[in-house]
Structure formats: C-alpha cells, structure tokens
Enzyme design. Structure first.
Site, PDB file in Angstrom:
ATOM      1  CG  HIS A 121      27.641  -0.777 -33.334  1.00  0.00           C
ATOM      2  ND1 HIS A 121      28.720  -0.975 -32.614  1.00  0.00           N
ATOM      3  CD2 HIS A 121      28.442   0.278 -34.142  1.00  0.00           C
ATOM      4  CE1 HIS A 121      29.760  -0.410 -32.666  1.00  0.00           C
ATOM      5  NE2 HIS A 121      29.593   0.341 -33.543  1.00  0.00           N
ATOM      6  CB  SER A 168      26.431  -6.132 -35.953  1.00  0.00           C
ATOM      7  OG  SER A 168      25.657  -5.848 -37.035  1.00  0.00           O
ATOM      8  CE1 TYR A 213      34.305  -0.682 -32.330  1.00  0.00           C
ATOM      9  CE2 TYR A 213      35.355   1.394 -33.402  1.00  0.00           C
ATOM     10  CZ  TYR A 213      34.136   0.328 -33.291  1.00  0.00           C
ATOM     11  OH  TYR A 213      33.242   0.529 -34.092  1.00  0.00           O
ATOM     12  CB  SER A 219       5.815  10.881 -36.744  1.00  0.00           C
ATOM     13  OG  SER A 219       5.220   9.641 -37.123  1.00  0.00           O
TER      14      SER A 219
END
Length: 684
Positions: free
Chosen positions: A209, A260, A485, A621
C-alpha cells in the site's frame, strides 16, 4: 523463431496528471478533512505499448499515480482514444492501473458513495487525469521502436507487513504452510530495451500500500512507489529535471489488499503500546488511537525509506534481467454484472455473488488510516444506533441482501441505493493481457495476499491445462473500475476492514477466479473473439456536482502585490537545512484550470560564467515542498521550502514562485499569471 523475429515494437510515455493541488479532497483515506494544501511531488501517468512485428496486435499498459482507476475515468479515456485512433486501442487491449497513492486528488468518480468524501464529481480533477493518461499513451504511440522485453523476479525485504494478520490466519493451515510469509514479497520486473540497446523503461509489480504518507498529510504526492519511480527515472535520465527525459519507470500496484508499508506495526498514539489485536483497538481511545508506524522518524522519511528499498530491488532485477519475453500478443476482456454471478464451487454446489454492500468495519478504517466515530474492525454485529441513523437516511437493506452477505453486518446497502445515481458499480471489467509468456491480470480492486495467490495459481493452472505452460502470471491492481477489496471466503468470516469492504459478498473471490479462468482459457485456445462482451457499463449524465468552494477573485494585502515576499530566506544555509520563503499567494486551483502542466516553483543556481540563473529543481522534486495557506477575505500565502540534500553544490541560489490570480474585469473573472522570487542566498 530467431531472436530477430521475436522482437516487438515498444513505446513508452509519461505525462503529468496532477490536477488541482488545493481544496480538493485527497483520495484514499476517505477523510473529508484531508484536502489538498500544496504539492510535494507531481503525479504522472506512465504508458507502455507493445505491438507485434506487423504492428497489428497491441497491448497498452498504463500505471498512473492516482488512488485507483474509476469507471468514469476509464470510459472517458476510451472515448478519447476511440476518437483519435479508431479501433486500435479499446477496452480489450488497454489496461489502466492506479498505483494507489492516498495523496492524490479525488473527485473523479461517477458512483455516489465516492462523492461523500470527495465532494462530488470534480471536473478539473477528472479532466487532468484523463488528459494525462491519454497524453502518455500518445507519447508512447509516437515513439514506437523495435525492441526486446526481459522479465525478472526477486524478493523485497523490510518493506511490508500484513495489516490484518488475524484474518490471514483464518486461511487453511495447509495452504498457509506453502508460503514463507503472510505477504507476497516477490517483485516482478519487465525491462524494455530498444533494438539498438537504448534503454526504454521498466514496469515493476509489487504488492504494497502506498500509505507511507498518512492521513494528516495535505501535500499532493505519489507516496513510496512514486518515490521509487522518481529515483529510477532520475538515475536513467541524467542531467534532466524531474519528470523530463525519455526513460519511464512505473512501479505498479498488485495484490496489496492487506499489505502495509508501515513496518513497525500498530501502536496506540496516546500511550505508545502495541495495538496488534483482532480489533486494532487501544485500551484508551479505542480504534481511533491505533495507528501503524513506518520505519522513519516521520512520514516523509518513511516514504523515502520504503521507496528506496523498492527502487534498489528493482534496479538490481532490471540490471540482471536476462530471461527474454517472446511469443504472441493477446488480450481478453469482459464486462460482468458482479452482483449476479453464479459460481460452481463443485459438481453439486453453486453459490452466488451479492448486490454491493459495505459492512460496519468499513467505517473503522485500518491501522494505516483510522475511521471516524467509534467503529472497530472485526465487527460481525451491527450497532443499533448507526443502523437506525442509516435506516432513516438511506433505507434498510433488504432481507435478501442481508442474508447474501452474512456474516457481514451491513452498514451501507449501496447496491440498493440509487439516488441521485447508483452508489456502487454492478458492471465490472475483468481483463487479461498476454505478452508472450507474461500474463497481466488486470483486477478491479484490492486483492488480499492470499486472494491474489489463489487467483494467480488458478489462472496458471488453467493456462497449463490448455497446453500454454510456464506462464508468468502477475496481478495488476486497481484497474479499470474500483470495487474496494477482495478477501478469501475464510478471511471474509472475521469481517475486518478488508472483508467489510468486499462488496459483492463472501463468494466474490470464487466468482473472479471462475471469470479469470474463462479469460485464460480463451487466450490459450486462441478464442478471445468468441468471448461474450457482457453488459456495457453506464456513463451517467452528470454535469458537475461539487461542493468545492467556488473560485473567486484573489486579493493581496494592502500595499502588496501577488508574488511579493512576506518572509525572506536567510542569507546562508548548509546542506541538511531547509531554505524557506513565504509569498503573497493566490489559489493554486487557478493554475490547474489554466494549464495542464503548471510548475509552481523553481530552485535556481547562479552561474558566474554566464552571469545568469539556471533552473536546478522544479516542483516535481521530492526535495521541494509547496504549501498554500488560505487566509481571510480571499487572501492567501504560499511557502516554498527546499530541503537541501547532502551533496548539494555550494554556491548562490534563489527560490521562485509561479502562480495565477483571478481578478474581476468588468463582469468577468479573468486569470492573470504572476511570479515572485526570494533574495539570493549562499549554500556553504
């Protein structure tokens, strides 16, 4: 065939798709307070086209730095492509995938549920993503070269944890025993090289993720995978500004559902103790206090650490890639009504998917971004207070839907909510593109680790059973339409966040496995023409429904002009310090609506030889930050920061700001450009 014949035509392209960086809610954490207030890094669409030697068959893969591809976005992109290229690029051979950054603008959805946290349908946000994707495809199309493809795979360490380990443990022990980890650590890299040896680009697929930046962030950016792209492109496009140069490096999403990057795991924000429990809840403050920590001291550092890890592994795999991809191109696509799929589990047992609905734990969020109110993960019981509020506002779910989703307690029965438009999609894309021995499964959401493993294995065995052996099967996540999901049937039973967000019910994964097997079989048997197209998705007629503040005339303080300096830089800085300047600013949305690619800032270095200033950095940047803060009565300030990295050349520098203000001229609001500059400062 000789290597000569096996070559493809390959084109790569990159285009800006950032859109408005102010006032638009960021998409991902479903937190209405998390609106844009500036820019950390630009968002890009990266396109890759592979064609066979006759250039008759083509595959397009796009990875865009956005939360996910919405159905609205895909349909508008396909319309544009049709008007430009006729039948060349269509729903069968174009895959659109989102990286899943949670720090990009939202508001590009047609289904009502997504309007709640993103303030409706925001045309400028939608348009900038559509334009960016189409432009990246245009660039790839115009730069097709004879080329070769190589594939490689390897393991990425220290970059992921499973954020629902208690759900994962519900999968059968015999299945879990086959894997060394509760996340997929494998990265797959596709390397693209022109016939003359000129390097073109790469696509990396890896399951994580992009939530190193948490929901307290207000700067638009592409998170950890975007930072990996930036590092790779900066290295290959030597001497170019960020976002410029011909080499394109995409770090695409995969089966990241329960993965995660916040590797230190969940802690209670108030007490500092671990909250790694089935409810992700703290003794004091409950679930809202439970937050996962990344490896760095703050979210900016964590983003760089995880991004750098991913980049290093991709670089190594890219450099060592020697397995050439050869063979025919093929693509298979169907639209499917996912709320009504019958799945044959075995000869005697058939089950069905459900109309979409979200469970109570959906509102709890995850350890990467906690939800509102007092919802906790793992609730298989409803909450009478919330249920009552919901019944009053939105109507109670039908008994049929309740029964179909068991044991999920339904919070929003989105499949039965149609005002002012349906709240969730019924018609979903399933799609596979095969480039020789590489099969890309374009999935419409977030498969968990084990769901992804089951899908890949099923598709691989389907290819094998029809004589197409040794396929490299990768999952590309967040493609084509967003359906939340996809957990396994076993994970679904414990109803943590991912399961509560598996919107078509407990048999969603089984339905997808059946559908993708069908696509794989059609590719293996060369019968993709015979696949039924399926029901076409709707394109709702939405003019523009948005709760964004209306753009009004900007004002500067008395006796000041736009671009005037309010707080000046210091005269001297060292590397590791932050040079900062604050200007009289104007709403950055003026710039986004004025030009697709607007650069808000530059860092410039003075050259004694030419007696002139040279741009060394732009707003793409990762070392610069652009902050916009709204004051009272249409006044606003802009602060530009440069976090001076180690190794910066000593010398004389300045920071510049480029903006647009709106002013009332007679009866019309007109937009005018302006700029501002800091004083010169020394880096010693």
């Amino acid at each position: 065939t000789t290597a000569e014949e096996a070559k493809y035509w390959v084109g790569v392209g990159r285009a800006d798709c950032t859109g408005p960086v102010a006032q638009v809610p960021l998409m991902g954490y479903a937190n209405a307070e998390q609106v844009g207030k500036g820019l950390l890094s630009r968002l890009y669409s990266r396109a890759f086209i592979v064609a066979d030697p006759e250039r008759s068959k083509r595959i397009v893969f796009v990875s865009a730095d956005i939360g996910m591809v919405s159905q609205r976005l895909r349909l508008e992109v396909l319309q544009e492509l049709r008007s430009k290229y006729g039948e060349l690029y269509g729903q069968d051979n174009v895959i659109l995938s989102g990286t899943h950054t949670h720090s990009g603008p939202g508001g590009y959805f047609q289904y009502t549920l997504f309007w709640i946290t993103s303030k409706g349908l925001i045309k400028p946000a939608l348009k900038s993503i559509v334009n960016g994707i189409v432009k990246s495809i245009d660039i790839a199309h115009e730069n097709m070269k004879k080329g070769r493809l190589f594939i490689n795979r390897g393991t990425v360490e220290n970059s992921q944890i499973n954020r629902s380990p208690f759900s994962y443990l519900k999968n059968p022990e015999s299945e879990r025993k086959r894997y060394s980890s509760n996340t997929d650590k494998e990265m797959v890299v596709l390397k693209m090289v022109a016939e003359d040896g000129h390097e073109l680009g790469l696509i990396s697929w890896f399951a994580v993720h992009p939530v190193s930046m948490n929901n307290s962030n207000h700067l638009v950016n592409s998170d950890n995978v975007g930072y990996a792209s930036y590092l790779f492109e900066q290295e290959k496009n030597k001497g170019m500004l960020p976002g410029e140069g011909s080499f394109v490096a995409a770090f695409a999403s995969s089966n990241l559902g329960d993965v995660s990057p916040n590797t230190r795991g969940p802690f209670c924000a108030n007490t500092g103790e671990s909250c790694d429990n089935p409810q992700s809840s703290c003794p004091v403050g409950g679930a809202t206090m439970c937050m996962a920590k990344g490896p760095g001291n703050d979210m900016f550092e964590s983003t760089r650490i995880i991004g750098h890890n991913i980049y290093l592994k991709a670089k190594e795999l890219y450099e060592k890639a020697s397995q050439e991809v050869t063979g025919p191109l093929s693509s298979a696509h169907q639209w499917v009504n996912m709320s009504d799929v019958s799945v044959e589990l075995n000869a005697t047992h058939t089950v069905k998917t459900c109309k979409p609905a979200l469970g109570h734990s959906f509102a709890a969020g995850t350890i990467d971004g906690v939800g509102a109110f007092n919802f906790t993960q793992g609730s298989v019981e409803g909450d009478p207070i919330w249920d009552q509020i919901r019944d009053q506002l939105l109507g109670e779910p039908s008994n049929e839907t309740k029964a179909c989703h068991k044991p999920k307690p339904i919070l929003f029965s989105t499949g039965e909510m149609t005002w002012p438009h349906p709240w969730h999609p019924d018609i979903v894309d399933v799609q596979i593109a095969a480039i020789g021995s590489l099969a890309i499964l374009a999935v419409p959401g977030e498969f968990t680790t084990m769901s992804g493993r089951r899908l890949r294995e099923a598709v691989k065995s389907e290819f094998d059973s029809h004589g197409t052996r040794g396929m490299n099967v990768v999952i590309a996540g967040l493609c084509n339409v967003y359906t939340h999901y996809i957990t396994t049937y076993e994970e679904y039973q414990v109803q943590r966040y991912e399961a509560a967000s598996t919107i078509y019910g407990p048999h969603t994964l089984s339905a997808y496995i059946q559908l993708y097997r069908g696509l794989a079989k059609a590719i293996a048997l060369n019968a993709t023409e015979e696949l039924p197209r399926g029901p076409e998705p709707p394109l709702f007629n939405i003019t523009s429904l948005t709760l964004l503040p209306v753009l009004s005339a900007d004002k500067a303080p008395t006796n000041k002009s736009f671009g005037d300096v309010l707080e000046e830089v210091r005269q001297e800085y060292r590397e590791g310090e932050v040079a900062a300047v604050t200007f009289v600013g104007a709403n950055p949305r003026n710039s986004a609506e004025n030009a697709t690619e607007h650069n808000f800032l530059t860092v410039e270095k003075y050259s004694n030889i030419s007696s002139s200033w040279h741009v060394v950095l732009n707003d793409a940047s990762w070392d610069t930050r652009f902050y916009w803060s709204k004051g009272s009565s249409d006044q606003s300030n802009v602060t530009i920061e440069w976090h001076i990295p180690a190794g910066t050349e000593p010398g004389v520098y300045r920071l510049r700001y480029f903006g647009h203000y709106k002013k009332r001229v007679v009866l019309l609001l007109r937009t005018f450009p302006f700029e501002g500059s800091s004083s010169a400062f020394q880096i010693t």
